[in-house]
Enzyme design. Structure first.
Site, PDB file in Angstrom:
ATOM      1  N   LEU A   1       0.872  -1.179   0.000  1.00 24.40           N
ATOM      2  CA  LEU A   1       0.000   0.000   0.000  1.00 24.40           C
ATOM      3  C   LEU A   1       0.903   1.221   0.000  1.00 24.40           C
ATOM      4  O   LEU A   1       1.995   1.206   0.580  1.00 24.40           O
ATOM      5  CB  LEU A   1      -0.895   0.041   1.244  1.00 24.40           C
ATOM      6  CG  LEU A   1      -1.985  -1.029   1.369  1.00 24.40           C
ATOM      7  CD1 LEU A   1      -2.738  -0.844   2.683  1.00 24.40           C
ATOM      8  CD2 LEU A   1      -2.953  -0.989   0.206  1.00 24.40           C
ATOM      9  N   ASP A   2       0.470   2.288  -0.638  1.00 25.12           N
ATOM     10  CA  ASP A   2       1.235   3.523  -0.625  1.00 25.12           C
ATOM     11  C   ASP A   2       1.357   4.060   0.800  1.00 25.12           C
ATOM     12  O   ASP A   2       0.536   3.749   1.672  1.00 25.12           O
ATOM     13  CB  ASP A   2       0.570   4.580  -1.508  1.00 25.12           C
ATOM     14  CG  ASP A   2       0.535   4.180  -2.971  1.00 25.12           C
ATOM     15  OD1 ASP A   2       1.383   3.369  -3.376  1.00 25.12           O
ATOM     16  OD2 ASP A   2      -0.345   4.673  -3.695  1.00 25.12           O
ATOM     17  N   LYS A   3       2.349   4.891   0.999  1.00 22.18           N
ATOM     18  CA  LYS A   3       2.623   5.458   2.325  1.00 22.18           C
ATOM     19  C   LYS A   3       1.371   6.021   2.987  1.00 22.18           C
ATOM     20  O   LYS A   3       1.121   5.802   4.176  1.00 22.18           O
ATOM     21  CB  LYS A   3       3.678   6.570   2.190  1.00 22.18           C
ATOM     22  CG  LYS A   3       3.937   7.360   3.452  1.00 22.18           C
ATOM     23  CD  LYS A   3       4.904   8.501   3.180  1.00 22.18           C
ATOM     24  CE  LYS A   3       5.086   9.387   4.408  1.00 22.18           C
ATOM     25  NZ  LYS A   3       5.972  10.554   4.135  1.00 22.18           N
TER      26      LYS A   3
ATOM     27  N   THR B   1      -1.877   5.508   2.037  1.00 23.62           N
ATOM     28  CA  THR B   1      -3.086   4.699   1.909  1.00 23.62           C
ATOM     29  C   THR B   1      -3.174   3.808   3.137  1.00 23.62           C
ATOM     30  O   THR B   1      -2.188   3.173   3.513  1.00 23.62           O
ATOM     31  CB  THR B   1      -3.045   3.841   0.631  1.00 23.62           C
ATOM     32  OG1 THR B   1      -3.017   4.703  -0.506  1.00 23.62           O
ATOM     33  CG2 THR B   1      -4.267   2.945   0.535  1.00 23.62           C
TER      34      THR B   1
ATOM     35  N   ARG C   1      -5.085   5.183  -7.999  1.00 21.33           N
ATOM     36  CA  ARG C   1      -4.879   6.625  -8.102  1.00 21.33           C
ATOM     37  C   ARG C   1      -4.741   7.060  -9.554  1.00 21.33           C
ATOM     38  O   ARG C   1      -5.307   8.065  -9.983  1.00 21.33           O
ATOM     39  CB  ARG C   1      -3.650   7.019  -7.283  1.00 21.33           C
ATOM     40  CG  ARG C   1      -3.802   6.698  -5.794  1.00 21.33           C
ATOM     41  CD  ARG C   1      -2.476   6.776  -5.048  1.00 21.33           C
ATOM     42  NE  ARG C   1      -1.946   8.129  -5.046  1.00 21.33           N
ATOM     43  CZ  ARG C   1      -0.728   8.436  -4.614  1.00 21.33           C
ATOM     44  NH1 ARG C   1       0.091   7.485  -4.174  1.00 21.33           N
ATOM     45  NH2 ARG C   1      -0.321   9.689  -4.642  1.00 21.33           N
TER      46      ARG C   1
END
Length: 315
Positions: A138-140, A142, A237
């Protein structure tokens, strides 16, 4: 003092036509790419049982990697006692609810304070599993659900399950505008041609499929549920921005916050408290890789997203 490095694992099919050293770096984030390159040059690495001495060798995906190396390099990561919100645990896997502003593993500008550091502290033996058992990312900024494997065997099985699309991953997001009630975005994604930290829709990219359904419409925004069929970097995104409905708060693919002329000053001030993309990994549904019992884990959206919904209801 030299440290002995030993790993055996199978590269996923998603690494097709990638350089060997670059592919290995993804699975060994504790070590620099230059170290991995040196291991290859020194013939410490086997590909399907055959010694490889060319870092730029292209791989097909699915190869068995065996590493027996010696390293003097200081590890980029060390165990750190960081809080982990563990929703499920057995002897094989963990399900973690990742908080906001939490990087998955060390990289540029983030040498500590990551999920990987926390896992190394709580589970010291997990150092023997590539990426400390992390199966997907997961992105930082998210939030939400992450699967972690405790052993190499389990990690390999879970990666194969992801490749076969046997793990359902669902998200909730808040987007600008009002798209159709449901839809599928089937557009390939690649790294951006000039901005290398970004991704983009590109006909020459890798296949990427995102499904969405609207949970609730607001005046100028929508609350949606998203299901990933593939798992490209920044996929949700990029896809939502591509159809001109970017995630609220996305500083890369949208705007820090999307509001409208009639928004009151009070709401404007409140809105800037929310400083990340409005995206949360809410559901994992899969069969346990060892017991074959169906696992369905749900976690509601966090407080900051609930507060954001309250704000946009007033707009």
């Amino acid at each position: 003092m030299l440290k002995k490095i030993q790993h055996t694992f199978t590269l996923p099919k998603t690494n097709c036509n990638e350089r060997l050293d670059k592919a290995l770096k993804k699975y060994l984030p504790l070590y620099s790419r230059s170290s991995i390159k040196n291991w290859i040059l020194n013939q410490y690495i086997k590909l399907n049982g055959i010694i490889i001495d060319k870092p730029k060798k292209k791989i097909s995906g699915g190869e068995l990697i065996t590493i027996n190396a010696l390293s003097k390099e200081r590890l980029d990561s060390k165990p750190q006692n960081l809080p982990l919100n563990i929703l499920y645990e057995d002897e094989y896997i963990l399900i973690v609810n990742k908080q906001n502003n939490f990087v998955m593993h060390p990289g540029a500008n983030h040498f500590s304070g990551t999920l990987l550091n926390a896992l190394l502290y709580k589970y010291p033996n997990i150092i023997n599993v590539p990426r400390a058992g992390i199966v997907h990312r997961l992105d930082k900024n998210t939030t939400g659900l992450i699967i972690v494997a405790k052993t190499l065997k389990v990690q390999s099985k879970l990666i194969k399950m992801l490749q076969r699309r046997e793990i359902t991953r669902e998200y909730e997001g808040i987007i600008a505008g009002k798209p159709p009630i449901s839809g599928t975005i089937n557009k390939p994604i690649s790294r951006h041609l000039t901005k290398r930290t970004k991704m983009m829709v590109n006909p020459q990219g890798k296949p990427a499929i995102t499904h969405y359904n609207v949970i609730e419409y607001f005046r100028n925004h929508s609350h949606i549920r998203i299901r990933l069929e593939t798992g490209r970097t920044h996929q949700i995104r990029v896809h939502m921005a591509y159809i001109r409905h970017p995630l609220l708060g996305d500083p890369v693919y949208g705007k820090p916050f999307i509001l409208f002329k009639e928004t009151s000053n009070t709401l404007l001030k409140k809105s800037y408290i929310f400083n990340r993309q409005a995206l949360h990994a809410t559901t994992l549904n899969f069969y346990h890789p060892i017991t074959n019992i169906q696992m369905k884990i749900d976690i509601p959206i966090p407080n900051d997203m609930n507060e954001l919904i309250s704000i946009i209801k007033e707009i």
